[in-house]
Design a protein around this motif. Sequence first.
Motif, PDB file in Angstrom:
ATOM      1  N   VAL A 339      52.128  37.918  44.190  1.00 26.89           N
ATOM      2  CA  VAL A 339      51.201  38.290  43.114  1.00 26.89           C
ATOM      3  C   VAL A 339      49.753  38.340  43.589  1.00 26.89           C
ATOM      4  CG1 VAL A 339      52.672  37.492  41.243  1.00 26.89           C
ATOM      5  CG2 VAL A 339      51.094  35.896  42.319  1.00 26.89           C
ATOM      6  N   ILE A 340      49.462  37.747  44.750  1.00 25.13           N
ATOM      7  CA  ILE A 340      48.118  37.826  45.327  1.00 25.13           C
ATOM      8  C   ILE A 340      48.261  38.218  46.797  1.00 25.13           C
ATOM      9  CG2 ILE A 340      46.039  36.530  45.977  1.00 25.13           C
ATOM     10  CD1 ILE A 340      46.486  34.769  43.536  1.00 25.13           C
ATOM     11  N   ILE A 341      47.539  39.253  47.189  1.00 20.61           N
ATOM     12  CA  ILE A 341      47.554  39.723  48.575  1.00 20.61           C
ATOM     13  C   ILE A 341      46.124  39.742  49.093  1.00 20.61           C
ATOM     14  CG2 ILE A 341      48.096  41.636  50.119  1.00 20.61           C
ATOM     15  CD1 ILE A 341      50.246  42.502  48.114  1.00 20.61           C
ATOM     16  N   VAL A 342      45.882  39.024  50.172  1.00 16.99           N
ATOM     17  CA  VAL A 342      44.570  38.981  50.829  1.00 16.99           C
ATOM     18  C   VAL A 342      44.767  39.433  52.267  1.00 16.99           C
ATOM     19  CG1 VAL A 342      42.642  37.504  51.529  1.00 16.99           C
ATOM     20  CG2 VAL A 342      43.805  37.077  49.347  1.00 16.99           C
ATOM     21  N   ARG A 343      44.084  40.508  52.660  1.00 12.89           N
ATOM     22  CA  ARG A 343      44.239  41.046  54.002  1.00 12.89           C
ATOM     23  C   ARG A 343      42.879  41.278  54.656  1.00 12.89           C
ATOM     24  NH1 ARG A 343      48.472  39.599  53.259  1.00 12.89           N
ATOM     25  NH2 ARG A 343      50.511  40.634  53.285  1.00 12.89           N
ATOM     26  N   ASP A 344      42.611  40.489  55.707  1.00 14.56           N
ATOM     27  CA  ASP A 344      41.418  40.669  56.540  1.00 14.56           C
ATOM     28  C   ASP A 344      40.145  40.761  55.695  1.00 14.56           C
ATOM     29  OD1 ASP A 344      40.225  40.788  59.040  1.00 14.56           O
ATOM     30  OD2 ASP A 344      40.177  42.988  59.035  1.00 14.56           O
ATOM     31  N   VAL A 345      40.015  39.855  54.728  1.00 15.74           N
ATOM     32  CA  VAL A 345      38.880  39.884  53.803  1.00 15.74           C
ATOM     33  C   VAL A 345      37.662  39.223  54.441  1.00 15.74           C
ATOM     34  CG1 VAL A 345      38.001  38.990  51.616  1.00 15.74           C
ATOM     35  CG2 VAL A 345      40.277  40.018  51.735  1.00 15.74           C
ATOM     36  N   LYS A 346      36.521  39.891  54.276  1.00 15.33           N
ATOM     37  CA  LYS A 346      35.260  39.379  54.806  1.00 15.33           C
ATOM     38  C   LYS A 346      34.212  39.399  53.699  1.00 15.33           C
ATOM     39  CE  LYS A 346      36.319  41.346  59.365  1.00 15.33           C
ATOM     40  NZ  LYS A 346      35.912  42.318  60.404  1.00 15.33           N
ATOM     41  N   MET A 384      35.565  36.061  45.022  1.00 21.37           N
ATOM     42  CA  MET A 384      36.000  37.425  45.348  1.00 21.37           C
ATOM     43  C   MET A 384      37.326  37.741  44.678  1.00 21.37           C
ATOM     44  SD  MET A 384      34.871  38.146  49.311  1.00 21.37           S
ATOM     45  CE  MET A 384      35.654  36.719  50.038  1.00 21.37           C
ATOM     46  N   LEU A 385      38.266  36.791  44.703  1.00 22.19           N
ATOM     47  CA  LEU A 385      39.574  37.016  44.083  1.00 22.19           C
ATOM     48  C   LEU A 385      39.454  37.210  42.575  1.00 22.19           C
ATOM     49  CD1 LEU A 385      41.734  34.432  46.044  1.00 22.19           C
ATOM     50  CD2 LEU A 385      42.141  36.890  45.973  1.00 22.19           C
ATOM     51  N   CYS A 386      38.467  36.557  41.961  1.00 21.52           N
ATOM     52  CA  CYS A 386      38.273  36.672  40.517  1.00 21.52           C
ATOM     53  C   CYS A 386      37.445  37.896  40.130  1.00 21.52           C
ATOM     54  CB  CYS A 386      37.588  35.424  39.976  1.00 21.52           C
ATOM     55  SG  CYS A 386      38.587  33.939  40.074  1.00 21.52           S
ATOM     56  N   GLY A 387      36.986  38.663  41.116  1.00 15.55           N
ATOM     57  CA  GLY A 387      36.169  39.822  40.815  1.00 15.55           C
ATOM     58  C   GLY A 387      34.753  39.489  40.438  1.00 15.55           C
ATOM     59  N   LEU A 388      34.313  38.258  40.733  1.00 15.22           N
ATOM     60  CA  LEU A 388      32.951  37.839  40.422  1.00 15.22           C
ATOM     61  C   LEU A 388      31.987  38.112  41.570  1.00 15.22           C
ATOM     62  CD1 LEU A 388      33.812  34.398  38.785  1.00 15.22           C
ATOM     63  CD2 LEU A 388      33.295  36.551  37.624  1.00 15.22           C
ATOM     64  N   GLN A 397      44.219  42.076  46.340  1.00 12.73           N
ATOM     65  CA  GLN A 397      45.074  42.549  45.260  1.00 12.73           C
ATOM     66  C   GLN A 397      45.565  41.355  44.456  1.00 12.73           C
ATOM     67  OE1 GLN A 397      47.836  45.798  46.153  1.00 12.73           O
ATOM     68  NE2 GLN A 397      49.428  44.672  45.047  1.00 12.73           N
ATOM     69  N   VAL A 398      45.328  41.403  43.141  1.00 15.68           N
ATOM     70  CA  VAL A 398      45.706  40.313  42.239  1.00 15.68           C
ATOM     71  C   VAL A 398      46.524  40.904  41.097  1.00 15.68           C
ATOM     72  CG1 VAL A 398      44.872  38.518  40.675  1.00 15.68           C
ATOM     73  CG2 VAL A 398      43.657  38.959  42.814  1.00 15.68           C
ATOM     74  N   ALA A 399      47.740  40.385  40.909  1.00 10.77           N
ATOM     75  CA  ALA A 399      48.642  40.869  39.852  1.00 10.77           C
ATOM     76  C   ALA A 399      48.815  42.380  39.931  1.00 10.77           C
ATOM     77  CB  ALA A 399      48.130  40.451  38.481  1.00 10.77           C
ATOM     78  N   GLY A 400      48.909  42.890  41.139  1.00 12.96           N
ATOM     79  CA  GLY A 400      49.128  44.314  41.342  1.00 12.96           C
ATOM     80  C   GLY A 400      47.897  45.171  41.189  1.00 12.96           C
ATOM     81  N   ILE A 401      46.735  44.570  41.012  1.00  9.74           N
ATOM     82  CA  ILE A 401      45.492  45.310  40.771  1.00  9.74           C
ATOM     83  C   ILE A 401      44.567  45.153  41.970  1.00  9.74           C
ATOM     84  CG2 ILE A 401      43.453  45.485  39.287  1.00  9.74           C
ATOM     85  CD1 ILE A 401      45.254  44.226  37.068  1.00  9.74           C
ATOM     86  N   ASP A 402      43.968  46.241  42.408  1.00 13.29           N
ATOM     87  CA  ASP A 402      43.000  46.217  43.496  1.00 13.29           C
ATOM     88  C   ASP A 402      41.677  45.685  42.940  1.00 13.29           C
ATOM     89  OD1 ASP A 402      41.089  46.735  45.467  1.00 13.29           O
ATOM     90  OD2 ASP A 402      42.123  48.533  46.172  1.00 13.29           O
ATOM     91  N   VAL A 403      41.341  44.444  43.311  1.00 13.08           N
ATOM     92  CA  VAL A 403      40.159  43.790  42.758  1.00 13.08           C
ATOM     93  C   VAL A 403      38.883  44.508  43.187  1.00 13.08           C
ATOM     94  CG1 VAL A 403      38.869  41.625  42.647  1.00 13.08           C
ATOM     95  CG2 VAL A 403      41.355  41.577  42.704  1.00 13.08           C
ATOM     96  N   ARG A 404      38.879  45.111  44.356  1.00 13.71           N
ATOM     97  CA  ARG A 404      37.671  45.773  44.838  1.00 13.71           C
ATOM     98  C   ARG A 404      37.367  47.050  44.055  1.00 13.71           C
ATOM     99  NH1 ARG A 404      37.012  46.336  51.093  1.00 13.71           N
ATOM    100  NH2 ARG A 404      34.852  46.495  50.371  1.00 13.71           N
ATOM    101  N   LYS A 405      38.390  47.623  43.410  1.00 13.57           N
ATOM    102  CA  LYS A 405      38.186  48.870  42.675  1.00 13.57           C
ATOM    103  C   LYS A 405      38.088  48.644  41.166  1.00 13.57           C
ATOM    104  CE  LYS A 405      40.561  51.792  46.083  1.00 13.57           C
ATOM    105  NZ  LYS A 405      41.722  52.695  46.322  1.00 13.57           N
ATOM    106  N   THR A 406      38.895  47.742  40.646  1.00 15.87           N
ATOM    107  CA  THR A 406      38.939  47.538  39.186  1.00 15.87           C
ATOM    108  C   THR A 406      38.889  46.049  38.872  1.00 15.87           C
ATOM    109  OG1 THR A 406      41.362  47.675  39.293  1.00 15.87           O
ATOM    110  CG2 THR A 406      40.168  49.676  38.649  1.00 15.87           C
ATOM    111  N   ALA A 407      37.749  45.432  39.174  1.00 17.63           N
ATOM    112  CA  ALA A 407      37.603  43.984  39.005  1.00 17.63           C
ATOM    113  C   ALA A 407      37.770  43.569  37.553  1.00 17.63           C
ATOM    114  CB  ALA A 407      36.248  43.533  39.534  1.00 17.63           C
ATOM    115  N   ALA A 408      37.245  44.367  36.599  1.00 20.17           N
ATOM    116  CA  ALA A 408      37.325  43.990  35.187  1.00 20.17           C
ATOM    117  C   ALA A 408      38.774  43.937  34.720  1.00 20.17           C
ATOM    118  CB  ALA A 408      36.518  44.973  34.346  1.00 20.17           C
TER     119      ALA A 408
END
Length: 592
Positions: A339-346, A384-388, A397-408
């Motif tokens: 449900v949470i995917i983190v890849r090479d996050v900076k 970052m994971l919370c979109g803040l 990616q959180v719950a299938g959603i790309d946080v970097r594109k659709t944080a809200a």
Amino acid sequence: MTADDQTALNCQNVTKSFRAGSRIVTAVKDLDVEVHVGKITGLIGPDGAGKTTLMRLAAGLLRADRGTVNVLGLDAAREALKVQASVGYMPQRFGLYEDLSVQENLDLYADLQGVPVSARKTRYDELMHMTGLAPFTKRLAGKLSGGMKQKLGLACTLVHPPRLLLLDEPTVGVDPVSRRELWAIVARFVKEEGTTVLLSTAYLDEAERCDEVIMLDEGQLIGQGPPSQFSDPLAGHTFKVRIPDRKNRDVQELLAGRPGVVDAVIQGDAVRLVLARDAEPSVETLLPDEKSATVDAVPPRFEDGFITTLRERRGDGMKPPERTAADSNGKTSDTDGTVIIVRDVKRRFGDFYAVKGISFDVTHGEVFGLLGANGAGKTTMFRMLCGLLPASDGKLQVAGIDVRKTAATARARIGYMSQKFSLYGTLSVADNLQFFGSAYGLSGRRRRDRIDWATDEFELKPVLDDTSGALPLGYKQRLALACALMHKPEIIFLDEPTSGVDPLARREFWHRINALASAGVTVLVTTHFMEEAEYCDRMAIMMAGEVLAFGTPQEIKQRARSEDNPEPTMEEAFIHLIETQEESPTPPRPNE
């Protein structure tokens, strides 16, 4: 030496009350305590026990309504200025000036404490060497990590050598390495300068190191003496319970509420159990449906005595909070997989990388821990994971959603409980519940139902009309978690949620988290309580924005196992990993 010479603090029949809205709260009541010269005395008790009030009375900052407070032979009411000149007091939120450098903070406190200029250099050199801050005297206090700020606060308190040092929870919110360093500093002052220390703490292993402890509850003295005075009576009543192939948190839930169970808490690879004096410590009695369970006797510790004393005083055993199906949204997510995917996050701030290419996954219903020293990048990763906070690079990616594109969109699926109390302190408890219900898109009957659920579930009814900023810490924590769960999130982020909270409130909190995980909610948590890390299914230990170790609690502890220490605790494993990394030629911790 006379009796007075042997006593640094003496309180006789002391009572102090405050007004809280329309209520009168008695913070300490008919209190008689003594703190002996040249000793470290621990001050412990649940939230609202009166610990900070006693500290402020001893520092000459409050005047008792009734009774006498004698500090170093001085009457704290009539000679408050003399008391303040002889006492060092470090409150929970020490007043560092974050826009001043380390050196400028030292100079300011030396001016305030009247330290002669001729004596300052020697004192500064000693304090900077002792705290490890010598290389950072030009750095702004606001740019220091949490542990370094605490050490600077202690140094400022000690610029003028006090005869009595009052420390109000000095290790709250600092990592185990910094906590150990702070204790070494305090112990050195006691040994070398004869300083007397009164120290309040939420860490009961710290209380066990003290020469004596003073236990308060609801403003009253429950007991005073060496830590063994509280633990020794429990000999023969403390055990470790194991069930093969069962998660420890599930074993804990099985034991909680059973007749005769005073306490059940995860410790290492087992559940530590405290039984009432007349209870039968057998598998047949405790876990009749678990034939493979084992129950082994272990020596009692101070924490066992603390919890037992409070529960016997209140006339109740271990009662986990009742839970309703409304704890979660009842969904199993779109998948029972990742449900949470983190890849090479900076994450970069100017030229500084707070997070450096981190990767990990979290699966549905898992309790996943992020641990690390202060400034390791945990909170940055959470935000970052919370979109803040936007990531500088990588995949989130959180719950299938790309946080970097659709944080809200992602935020609507998660709950977030921040490291610091982040609700509206000037609003009442009821107003905060109303506001957060609306902020999460709840309205009408649905919002009323969720507010009623939160009020009942978290036992908030007695404080609904109270200003939330004035609540005891335990109630603040309950309210913050209730607000984070208003919209039944699938994933909840908990950033040091139990920092500074007393052991009883921590137990209650983790029972709730266990229930959420059992209901299918995914939990990410950061904590400096290493025993709490044992509740995690897996964890990552961070340092300087990178992952040092990843795995289950047992896998992490395996890395610290040795002939000298075949069964390391999680705290020992954490310190081993951090110190091993610091000895290698790697960049320093962030902000240090």
